[in-house]
Design an enzyme around this catalytic site. Structure first.
Site, short mmCIF file in Angstrom:
data_model
loop_
_atom_site.label_atom_id
_atom_site.label_comp_id
_atom_site.label_asym_id
_atom_site.label_seq_id
_atom_site.Cartn_x
_atom_site.Cartn_y
_atom_site.Cartn_z
N THR A 1 0.93 -1.11 -0.18
CA THR A 1 0.06 0.03 -0.01
C THR A 1 0.85 1.26 -0.17
O THR A 1 1.47 1.46 0.97
CB THR A 1 -0.80 0.11 1.31
OG1 THR A 1 -1.92 -1.11 1.12
CG2 THR A 1 -1.80 1.12 1.31
N LYS B 1 -6.92 1.43 -3.08
CA LYS B 1 -6.70 0.88 -1.87
C LYS B 1 -6.65 1.82 -0.61
O LYS B 1 -7.06 1.49 0.63
CB LYS B 1 -5.40 0.17 -1.98
CG LYS B 1 -4.85 -0.38 -0.59
CD LYS B 1 -5.68 -1.56 0.00
CE LYS B 1 -5.45 -2.11 1.31
NZ LYS B 1 -3.99 -2.45 1.74
N LYS C 1 -0.47 4.46 9.17
CA LYS C 1 0.43 4.76 7.90
C LYS C 1 -0.80 4.93 6.80
O LYS C 1 -0.63 6.08 5.88
CB LYS C 1 1.14 3.61 7.62
CG LYS C 1 1.86 3.88 6.33
CD LYS C 1 1.51 3.07 5.13
CE LYS C 1 1.58 1.76 5.39
NZ LYS C 1 1.23 0.91 4.07
#
Length: 292
Positions: free
Chosen positions: A96, A171, A240
Site C-alpha cells: 500500500t 486501496k 500509515k
C-alpha cells in the site's frame, strides 16, 4: 515453471509466496530480516542474499513492503533493483503505497524497459496464505495481462482500476472507509450500550439493515466482540494508511472535515494504543485517556 521473486517476506509476502508455491511457481525470496526470511524458507521459498540475486533469477518480481519510502529504497537504493533488473522485468508492487510514488516509478522504469504495476491488496495474512486476496490494480493493460497468472495464484478478486497509481488510490480509499467505519461503529455501539442495549443483542439486526458495513459484519463478530484482536494488521499499518489518505487529500487541494476528524482520532490513539496492537483496538480508544 515461471520464476517469481518475492521481496518482503513478512506476514503478507510470506503468505503470497506460499500461494504461488501451491500453483507450482518457483519462488525466490529476499527479506532484510533474517527471521522473516527463515520463516519463508521453512515454507519452501528459495532464499537469496541480495536484491541483485532476485533480479538475476526472476523476470516477475512481487514486492510486499511496509511503506512507499521502503518501496523507493528497494528499487532506487544504492544496491536496489533498478541497478540489476533486465529489460522486460515486470514488478508487481502489492504494497500500500503513495500513488504519486507508483506513477513516478512506473515512468522511470519504463524508460529502461522494466514494467511496473501497482497492485495493493485487501484480505490480510489469512487471505495471503489462502490465495484469497482482493487486488486493486493500476497499470497498462498489457502489463496487467502478463501478470494475470501470478495474480490468479494469489487472488480471490482482482480489479483493474485504471492507469498507474489507480490501484493505490483505490486501496487508500478502501482503507480510509474501513478506518472510518471502525471509529463511527465504536461510537454508535457505545451509544447503544449506554441506552441499555448490548452490542451482541444489536448486531444481527444492524447487519440486516442499512447501517451495516464490513466492520459490523466481520470485524465486530470475528475480531472484536470475542476479544480475539488477531487480524494480523497492526495499528501502525492502519495509521500509515490513514496518513497516506490525508496526503492524497492534501495533494488534491480538498477540504474533507469529517475525514480530518477521523484521521485525528487515529493520530491521537498513538499515545495509548501501541503500534504493534491489532488495528481493531481503535474501538477501545478513549480521547479522554489520550489527553491525560
Amino acid at each position: 515453471m515461471t520464476n517469481v521473486g518475492v521481496v518482503g517476506l513478512g506476514n503478507m509476502g510470506r503468505g503470497m509466496a506460499a500461494s504461488l508455491l501451491r500453483r507450482d511457481f518457483r519462488v525466490v525470496g529476499y527479506d532484510a530480516s533474517a527471521a522473516s526470511a527463515q520463516r519463508a524458507a521453512e515454507a519452501g521459498v528459495e532464499l537469496v542474499d541480495s536484491l541483485a540475486e532476485v533480479a538475476a533469477q526472476c523476470d516477475i518480481l512481487v514486492l510486499s513492503l511496509p511503506n512507499p519510502q521502503i518501496v523507493e529504497a528497494v528499487i532506487n537504493g544504492a544496491d536496489g533493483l533498478s541497478k540489476h533488473m533486465r529489460s522486460g522485468t515486470l514488478i508487481l508492487d502489492t504494497s500500500t503505497s503513495d500513488p504519486q510514488v507508483s506513477r513516478r516509478l512506473a515512468a522511470q522504469l519504463k524508460e529502461v524497459g522494466v514494467r511496473f504495476v501497482d497492485a495493493p491488496v485487501s484480505g490480510g495474512p489469512s487471505g495471503a496464505q489462502n490465495g484469497a486476496l482482493t487486488f486493486f490494480i493500476g497499470g497498462d493493460e498489457e502489463d496487467v495481462s502478463r501478470a494475470t497468472p501470478v495474480l490468479d495464484a494469489m487472488a480471490k478478486n482482482r480489479f483493474h482500476i485504471g492507469a498507474s497509481g489507480a490501484g493505490n488510490v483505490a486501496k487508500i480509499v478502501n482503507n480510509l472507509l474501513c478506518a472510518s467505519h471502525l471509529v463511527i461503529a465504536a461510537e454508535a455501539f457505545k451509544l447503544a450500550e449506554s441506552a441499555g442495549v448490548p452490542v451482541g443483542d444489536l448486531l444481527e439486526s444492524i447487519n440486516a439493515g442499512s447501517g451495516r458495513s464490513g466492520v459490523t459484519m466481520y470485524n465486530f463478530p470475528s475480531r472484536i466482540l470475542n476479544g480475539a484482536f488477531n487480524s494480523g494488521f497492526t495499528m501502525q499499518l492502519m495509521r500509515k494508511d490513514v496518513r497516506l489518505a490525508m496526503s492524497l487529500v492534501k495533494s488534491q487541494g480538498l477540504e474533507l472535515p469529517i475525514v480530518q476528524d477521523m484521521a485525528d482520532v487515529w493520530q491521537a490513539s498513538e499515545s495509548v494504543i501501541p503500534d504493534g496492537d491489532d488495528f481493531n483496538r481503535i474501538v477501545q480508544f478513549s480521547a479522554a485517556e489520550a489527553q491525560e
